[in-house]
Enzyme design. Structure first.
Site, PDB file in Angstrom:
ATOM      1  CB  SER A 174      45.905  32.071  41.557  1.00  0.00           C
ATOM      2  OG  SER A 174      44.728  31.879  42.306  1.00  0.00           O
ATOM      3  CE  LYS A 175      48.805  38.974  44.313  1.00  0.00           C
ATOM      4  NZ  LYS A 175      49.035  39.102  42.856  1.00  0.00           N
ATOM      5  NE  ARG A 176      41.132  31.133  42.727  1.00  0.00           N
ATOM      6  CZ  ARG A 176      41.584  30.157  41.931  1.00  0.00           C
ATOM      7  NH1 ARG A 176      41.803  28.965  42.418  1.00  0.00           N
ATOM      8  NH2 ARG A 176      41.811  30.384  40.654  1.00  0.00           N
TER       9      ARG A 176
END
Ligand code: GLU
Length: 475
Positions: free
Chosen positions: A246-248
């Site tokens: 994910s974006k993290r």
């Protein structure tokens, strides 16, 4: 898989840009279609009017085109097909495969809370499953809002996933799920089935997060008396910390990778390796080569782990295959004004010389600056190591004299001059190579010094060496 001319689809919801996971799903569908001489279709799942945006549709299409994943027929938009879904809903009602549920939101939340208190999983209590025609009439005439639920039969649903194998689900684990909301809008499971059938989809290849929807969709196929396609669910993509990518974990959008200077062919190559391998040592693929060797049977079910280092390596391998001219064009596709005032041949030669050292077009641009501008500063650590004191100046000065008198400015000419001075002074060639590299580029690493000297030209080399002699060793 069985049929000779499969039809597959990629069905993104346009609620954001195309991410690596979506791109991999699109790629696997595309490869499957092309490998079997079938069709690859694009369907935009935009029934969620709040979250769906045209800009995301545009961005998704642009990313797919950049990757070369072109679709074979016109794009299908779910938002334009509401009347078709209504027909399916009416048919399910008519055949009694669906029923109206008049339970209010409050009733349902109460049921959910009670189930929670008991520690049970929530299932709809089927209160409206068998209500009489009279009650239905009465509720309808008082305009009581209702959803439509599928009348789920008691049975075991069995399907053979091409990747996960046989999956059995007892319908007692499913409740009579909603197929149309109170505003009449159909839900995801219904529209997917109607569309996949209408579009003649033979194989549904999508993320494993949809495995749990598959039994529900099979029930709808059965209720509508439609043939069920084959299913292949792709393994999850995890970040290096083994959590869902994910974006993290940093950049995830395809366009971000394009803007970072990755070649589309490299990204496709890397995405293909996320969950698939050819069963051989081969790792670097062009899209046509991938199309040849791709097979669903070689997809694994264990999650794939995203590895930036591997992507960079794959990317570097693809960059290396390009000519200087292609690389220049590539860099300019991201930075249109890059070195606009320089001679093309010079830029192409720079790209050719540096391509082995770059993992992306952006990196290639960044490491090439000294070919266009004299260095303003010198890497500190390298100066401390390579240009410790004035004795280096006298060595370099001698080389400068030698180079000044060099008439034929070639790679070997420069090398012979340098080695001659080193020999005369009784030092290793390295004692000159490193300081000269620093003088010419400002940095400690780079391509062959002599190739670099040839390309920079005599005048530039002499000027830069002279400047360095005046500035170093003091920083
Ligand atoms: N729109 C769904 C998604 O973006 C895909 C549904 C499907 O492939 O069946 O996850």
């Amino acid at each position: 898989m069985t049929t000779n001319t499969p039809r597959v689809r990629f069905a993104p919801s346009p609620t954001g840009q195309l991410h690596l996971g979506g791109a991999r799903t699109a790629l696997f569908n595309w490869l499957f279609a092309k490998h079997h001489h079938g069709k690859f279709l694009l369907r935009i799942e935009d029934t969620d009017r709040q979250r769906s945006k045209q800009e995301h549709v545009d961005q998704i299409c642009e990313s797919m085109l950049w990757l070369g994943l072109t679709w074979d027929e016109g794009i299908v938009y779910q938002s334009k097909r509401l009347d078709i879904y209504q027909k399916a809903i009416q048919s399910l009602l008519k055949t009694d495969n669906a029923y109206r549920c008049f339970c209010s939101k409050d009733d349902l939340s109460r049921q959910r809370e009670e189930a929670q208190k008991r520690g049970d999983g929530y299932q709809y209590n089927q209160a409206c499953r068998n209500i009489s025609e009279d009650v239905i009439e009465q509720k309808l005439s008082s305009s009581t809002p209702f959803t439509l639920r599928l009348r789920v039969p008691e049975k075991v649903i069995t399907f053979k996933d091409r990747i996960y194998g046989e999956i059995n689900v007892n319908t007692s684990e499913l409740d009579d799920f909603i197929i149309a909301r109170t505003d009449g809008h159909p839900t995801y499971n219904l529209v997917v089935v109607v569309d996949d059938d209408d579009m003649g989809i033979t194989h549904v290849i999508r993320g494993e997060d949809h495995i749990s929807n598959t039994p529900k969709q099979i029930l709808i196929y059965d209720a509508l008396v439609l043939p069920t396609p084959e299913f292949a669910h792709l393994p999850m993509i995890l970040g290096p910390d083994k959590r869902r990518l994910s974006k993290r974990h940093g950049a995830t959008g395809v366009q971000e990778y394009r803007d970072m200077g990755y070649l589309s062919e490299a990204l496709n190559n890397y995405l293909a390796l996320l969950g698939w391998n050819p069963g051989t040592e081969e790792e670097i693929f062009s899209l046509p080569r991938l199309t040849d060797v791709f097979s669903v049977e070689q997809i694994q079910k264990k999650p794939a782990v995203y590895d930036e280092k591997k992507l960079q390596w794959v990317s570097g391998q693809h960059l290396f295959k390009l000519s200087g001219k292609e690389l220049m064009t590539g860099v300019r596709s991201i930075f249109p004004d890059w070195q606009k005032n320089e001679e093309d041949t010079y830029i192409e030669n720079v790209c050719e010389l540096l391509k082995l050292r770059a993992k992306s077009l952006t990196e290639l641009k960044n490491i090439s600056t000294y070919f266009f501008k004299d260095p303003k500063s010198y890497e500190e650590k390298a100066v401390r190591k390579r240009w410790k004191n004035d004795s280096v100046n006298s060595l370099v000065k001698q080389l400068l004299d030698e180079l000044t008198s060099l008439e034929n400015w070639t790679e070997s000419g420069a090398e012979i001059s340098l080695r001659k001075v080193a020999e005369e002074e009784g030092v290793s060639a390295g004692k000159l190579i490193h300081p000269v590299r620093l003088a010419l580029s400002g940095v400690s690493a780079g391509p062959s010094l002599f190739a670099m000297m040839k390309l920079l030209g005599k005048e530039t080399c002499l000027r830069r060496i002279e400047t360095a002699l005046g500035k170093l060793p003091t920083l």
